[in-house]
Design a protein around this motif. Structure first.
Motif, PDB file in Angstrom:
ATOM      1  N   HIS A 269       0.822  -1.209   0.000  1.00 58.31           N
ATOM      2  CA  HIS A 269       0.000   0.000   0.000  1.00 58.31           C
ATOM      3  C   HIS A 269       0.856   1.260   0.000  1.00 58.31           C
ATOM      4  O   HIS A 269       0.484   2.275  -0.595  1.00 58.31           O
ATOM      5  N   ARG A 270       1.998   1.233   0.664  1.00 61.97           N
ATOM      6  CA  ARG A 270       2.930   2.381   0.585  1.00 61.97           C
ATOM      7  C   ARG A 270       3.354   2.608  -0.855  1.00 61.97           C
ATOM      8  O   ARG A 270       3.360   3.726  -1.348  1.00 61.97           O
ATOM      9  N   ARG A 271       3.749   1.529  -1.522  1.00 67.87           N
ATOM     10  CA  ARG A 271       4.189   1.637  -2.910  1.00 67.87           C
ATOM     11  C   ARG A 271       3.071   2.189  -3.793  1.00 67.87           C
ATOM     12  O   ARG A 271       3.299   3.066  -4.622  1.00 67.87           O
ATOM     13  N   GLN A 272       1.849   1.698  -3.620  1.00 67.87           N
ATOM     14  CA  GLN A 272       0.722   2.181  -4.416  1.00 67.87           C
ATOM     15  C   GLN A 272       0.499   3.669  -4.199  1.00 67.87           C
ATOM     16  O   GLN A 272       0.214   4.405  -5.142  1.00 67.87           O
ATOM     17  N   ASN A 273       0.618   4.126  -2.963  1.00 67.91           N
ATOM     18  CA  ASN A 273       0.434   5.556  -2.680  1.00 67.91           C
ATOM     19  C   ASN A 273       1.538   6.399  -3.297  1.00 67.91           C
ATOM     20  O   ASN A 273       1.274   7.490  -3.807  1.00 67.91           O
ATOM     21  N   ILE A 274       2.761   5.921  -3.257  1.00 65.00           N
ATOM     22  CA  ILE A 274       3.864   6.671  -3.879  1.00 65.00           C
ATOM     23  C   ILE A 274       3.634   6.775  -5.374  1.00 65.00           C
ATOM     24  O   ILE A 274       3.777   7.859  -5.960  1.00 65.00           O
ATOM     25  N   LEU A 275       3.277   5.669  -6.015  1.00 66.91           N
ATOM     26  CA  LEU A 275       3.022   5.699  -7.460  1.00 66.91           C
ATOM     27  C   LEU A 275       1.875   6.636  -7.806  1.00 66.91           C
ATOM     28  O   LEU A 275       1.940   7.382  -8.791  1.00 66.91           O
ATOM     29  N   ARG A 276       0.820   6.608  -7.000  1.00 63.78           N
ATOM     30  CA  ARG A 276      -0.350   7.451  -7.266  1.00 63.78           C
ATOM     31  C   ARG A 276      -0.026   8.929  -7.084  1.00 63.78           C
ATOM     32  O   ARG A 276      -0.427   9.781  -7.875  1.00 63.78           O
ATOM     33  N   LYS A 277       0.730   9.270  -6.048  1.00 65.84           N
ATOM     34  CA  LYS A 277       0.981  10.679  -5.730  1.00 65.84           C
ATOM     35  C   LYS A 277       2.196  11.257  -6.438  1.00 65.84           C
ATOM     36  O   LYS A 277       2.224  12.442  -6.760  1.00 65.84           O
ATOM     37  N   PHE A 278       3.230  10.426  -6.671  1.00 68.73           N
ATOM     38  CA  PHE A 278       4.491  10.965  -7.189  1.00 68.73           C
ATOM     39  C   PHE A 278       4.960  10.316  -8.478  1.00 68.73           C
ATOM     40  O   PHE A 278       5.939  10.764  -9.073  1.00 68.73           O
ATOM     41  N   GLY A 279       4.317   9.244  -8.905  1.00 64.44           N
ATOM     42  CA  GLY A 279       4.779   8.528 -10.095  1.00 64.44           C
ATOM     43  C   GLY A 279       6.087   7.818  -9.786  1.00 64.44           C
ATOM     44  O   GLY A 279       6.325   7.385  -8.670  1.00 64.44           O
ATOM     45  N   GLY A 280       6.942   7.698 -10.761  1.00 63.87           N
ATOM     46  CA  GLY A 280       8.265   7.137 -10.518  1.00 63.87           C
ATOM     47  C   GLY A 280       8.494   5.774 -11.120  1.00 63.87           C
ATOM     48  O   GLY A 280       9.587   5.235 -11.008  1.00 63.87           O
ATOM     49  N   GLY A 281       7.486   5.200 -11.767  1.00 62.97           N
ATOM     50  CA  GLY A 281       7.681   3.907 -12.435  1.00 62.97           C
ATOM     51  C   GLY A 281       8.267   2.857 -11.519  1.00 62.97           C
ATOM     52  O   GLY A 281       7.757   2.594 -10.443  1.00 62.97           O
TER      53      GLY A 281
END
Length: 150
Positions: free
Chosen positions: A112-124
């Motif tokens: 869930h941390r990873r999903q939130n980072i991808l959703r908010k900041f992108g980063g592939g």
């Protein structure tokens, strides 16, 4: 050789079952229900179910309070500073854990941390240095306090 047999063992307090035909025979709509569950790691590194429940309604704070209160009653040892609960970032769950299990640590799961980072900041995949996902991937590789501090 004497044998001690426990004449009363409390393991299960009940089971609720509704057969598939009951919906046809009694066409009522019971609304939404949610499955709540909690697991722990055993001494031999196996997953063990601490408790589960199906509660009517949404995954809200009230239902989470009911579930965590049930678990605390069933397993009083769960509420210790040496225990950590890993959960998703559901606000109802997090706030009810803080209210009911006041001693435990709270940690959000890496998925869930990873999903939130991808959703908010992108980063592939996190291959670009100094992006949020790159830093997250670096932190996941740490396995002790000194490596995290470094």
């Amino acid at each position: 050789m004497s044998e001690v047999i426990c004449d009363y063992v409390k393991f299960l307090t009940g089971i609720l079952i509704a057969t598939s035909t009951s919906k046809t025979q009694v066409p009522l709509s019971f609304g939404k229900y949610t499955l709540f569950s909690a697991y722990a790691g055993s001494a031999n590194q196996k997953m063990v179910g601490l408790g589960c429940g199906i509660l009517f309604g949404n995954e809200d704070k009230n239902n989470w309070q009911t579930f965590w209160t049930f678990l605390r009653k069933s397993h009083p040892i769960i509420n210790q500073r040496t225990k950590t609960i890993v959960t998703d970032q559901d606000k109802g769950s997090s706030s009810s854990i803080k209210e009911i299990l006041t001693e435990v640590g709270l940690f959000h799961c890496s998925f869930h941390r990873r999903q939130n980072i991808l959703r908010k900041f992108g980063g592939g995949k996190g291959n670009t240095p100094l992006t949020a996902m790159w830093m997250y991937n670096r932190l996941l590789q740490c396995n002790n306090v000194s490596s995290i501090q470094y």
